[in-house]
Write a protein that holds these residues in place. Structure first.
Motif, PDB file in Angstrom:
ATOM      1  N   TYR A   1      34.539   1.803  -6.623  1.00 17.07           N
ATOM      2  CA  TYR A   1      33.442   1.193  -7.382  1.00 17.07           C
ATOM      3  C   TYR A   1      32.181   1.108  -6.527  1.00 17.07           C
ATOM      4  O   TYR A   1      31.063   1.246  -7.059  1.00 17.07           O
ATOM      5  N   SER A   2      32.329   0.899  -5.230  1.00 19.38           N
ATOM      6  CA  SER A   2      31.163   0.906  -4.349  1.00 19.38           C
ATOM      7  C   SER A   2      30.527   2.297  -4.321  1.00 19.38           C
ATOM      8  O   SER A   2      29.295   2.429  -4.333  1.00 19.38           O
ATOM      9  N   GLU A   3      31.359   3.327  -4.301  1.00 16.82           N
ATOM     10  CA  GLU A   3      30.842   4.697  -4.281  1.00 16.82           C
ATOM     11  C   GLU A   3      30.100   5.020  -5.561  1.00 16.82           C
ATOM     12  O   GLU A   3      28.994   5.582  -5.533  1.00 16.82           O
ATOM     13  N   THR A   4      30.680   4.667  -6.700  1.00 20.13           N
ATOM     14  CA  THR A   4      30.013   4.969  -7.967  1.00 20.13           C
ATOM     15  C   THR A   4      28.760   4.118  -8.162  1.00 20.13           C
ATOM     16  O   THR A   4      27.789   4.573  -8.787  1.00 20.13           O
ATOM     17  N   GLN A   5      28.756   2.899  -7.631  1.00 19.99           N
ATOM     18  CA  GLN A   5      27.541   2.083  -7.698  1.00 19.99           C
ATOM     19  C   GLN A   5      26.411   2.735  -6.912  1.00 19.99           C
ATOM     20  O   GLN A   5      25.259   2.764  -7.352  1.00 19.99           O
TER      21      GLN A   5
ATOM     22  N   LEU B   1      22.501   8.165  -0.735  1.00 26.96           N
ATOM     23  CA  LEU B   1      23.382   9.295  -0.410  1.00 26.96           C
ATOM     24  C   LEU B   1      24.194   9.002   0.849  1.00 26.96           C
ATOM     25  O   LEU B   1      25.361   9.412   0.959  1.00 26.96           O
ATOM     26  N   SER B   2      23.601   8.288   1.807  1.00 27.09           N
ATOM     27  CA  SER B   2      24.357   7.881   2.993  1.00 27.09           C
ATOM     28  C   SER B   2      25.474   6.916   2.616  1.00 27.09           C
ATOM     29  O   SER B   2      26.582   6.992   3.161  1.00 27.09           O
ATOM     30  N   GLU B   3      25.192   6.008   1.673  1.00 27.39           N
ATOM     31  CA  GLU B   3      26.221   5.085   1.206  1.00 27.39           C
ATOM     32  C   GLU B   3      27.362   5.839   0.515  1.00 27.39           C
ATOM     33  O   GLU B   3      28.546   5.503   0.690  1.00 27.39           O
ATOM     34  N   ILE B   4      27.002   6.845  -0.276  1.00 29.68           N
ATOM     35  CA  ILE B   4      28.021   7.647  -0.957  1.00 29.68           C
ATOM     36  C   ILE B   4      28.895   8.363   0.078  1.00 29.68           C
ATOM     37  O   ILE B   4      30.129   8.403  -0.042  1.00 29.68           O
ATOM     38  N   SER B   5      28.267   8.926   1.110  1.00 26.61           N
ATOM     39  CA  SER B   5      29.032   9.624   2.148  1.00 26.61           C
ATOM     40  C   SER B   5      29.964   8.672   2.881  1.00 26.61           C
ATOM     41  O   SER B   5      31.116   9.018   3.186  1.00 26.61           O
ATOM     42  N   ALA B   6      29.471   7.451   3.167  1.00 26.21           N
ATOM     43  CA  ALA B   6      30.314   6.474   3.860  1.00 26.21           C
ATOM     44  C   ALA B   6      31.506   6.076   2.998  1.00 26.21           C
ATOM     45  O   ALA B   6      32.644   5.970   3.489  1.00 26.21           O
TER      46      ALA B   6
END
Length: 255
Positions: A73-77, A157-162
């Protein structure tokens, strides 16, 4: 595994040596009673070991699955926030970035998710993120609002990668193999110990023993079934990515 075998062999050797020493130093009597001190002591210890191993084998995967579910859910957010930020890009850059984010979410949901049940992610997912990052970084922005939007998209995008790296770790995570082995062995020992101690149950006395064996078997199977985050009874489903796709579509239309 070799260290476990050595530790077990050392423990057995200690028992044998202690038994011989005690027999030489003091008078002893044979203990052939199925309800005697030897069987009772061994049974209590084995039961305690089984409960400890069983509890760890249940709690660890359960906790890992909950954390992995929250991470999706963090990734999709982060994907949704990146799409909102990209709406401030000039055309056609905004539509290109938003389409890339939608395609990435759809790719994870349909193509990558089955692979995670086998402990791995698809390399194409990393390529998609790197391509979007390079594309956004290469955009020439005019005005403070557009530049702020560019920085925001790169941050998301950095958050998505993490989050994706964490998802890769979750996909590869599993309890130590020795833990499952100990759970199985101690479970079997709990079942057969009365028989090894000399008990010969007959008639209705077999009913509780059979019931216990059946429940232990189900419990041990459960520990194996939930040992992987993205497979089995506790498998994390791609609900977060399925839910974000309509939102990404709305963001594209509103932008």
């Amino acid at each position: 595994m070799f260290a476990y075998v050595v530790a077990a062999a050392c423990a057995v050797a200690v028992v044998v040596v202690a038994s011989l020493v005690v027999r030489r130093l003091r008078s002893t009597s044979d203990d052939n009673d199925p309800g005697g001190p030897t069987v009772a002591h061994a049974g209590s210890i084995i039961s305690a070991l089984f409960l400890i191993a069983f509890a760890i084998a249940i709690v660890v995967p359960w906790t890992t699955a909950d954390a992995a579910r929250l991470n999706t859910y963090s990734e999709t957010q982060a994907i949704a926030e990146a799409s909102w930020a990209a709406a401030d890009f000039p055309a056609p850059a905004a539509q290109t970035v938003q389409a890339g984010l939608r395609d990435y979410a759809q790719f994870v949901r349909t193509t990558e998710w089955p692979l995670m049940a086998h402990g791995r992610l698809a390399g194409e997912g990393w390529s998609r993120l790197e391509e979007m990052r390079r594309g956004v970084s290469a955009l020439a922005m005019d005005g403070d609002q557009a530049k702020d939007a560019q920085d925001a998209v790169l941050g998301h995008l950095s958050e998505i990668s993490a989050a994706r790296r964490q998802r890769a770790m979750d996909a590869a995570a599993s309890p130590p193999p020795g833990l499952i082995v100990i759970t199985v062995l101690t479970g079997l020992a709990v079942v057969v110990l009365p028989l090894l101690g000399g008990a010969r149950p007959r008639g209705w006395a077999l009913a509780p023993l059979t019931l216990m064996a059946g429940l232990l078997g189900v419990g041990i199977f459960l520990t194996m079934d939930i040992s992987h985050v993205f497979a089995g009874a506790l498998a994390v489903t791609p609900d977060a990515f399925a839910n974000v796709l309509p939102e990404l579509q709305r963001i594209s239309f509103s932008g």
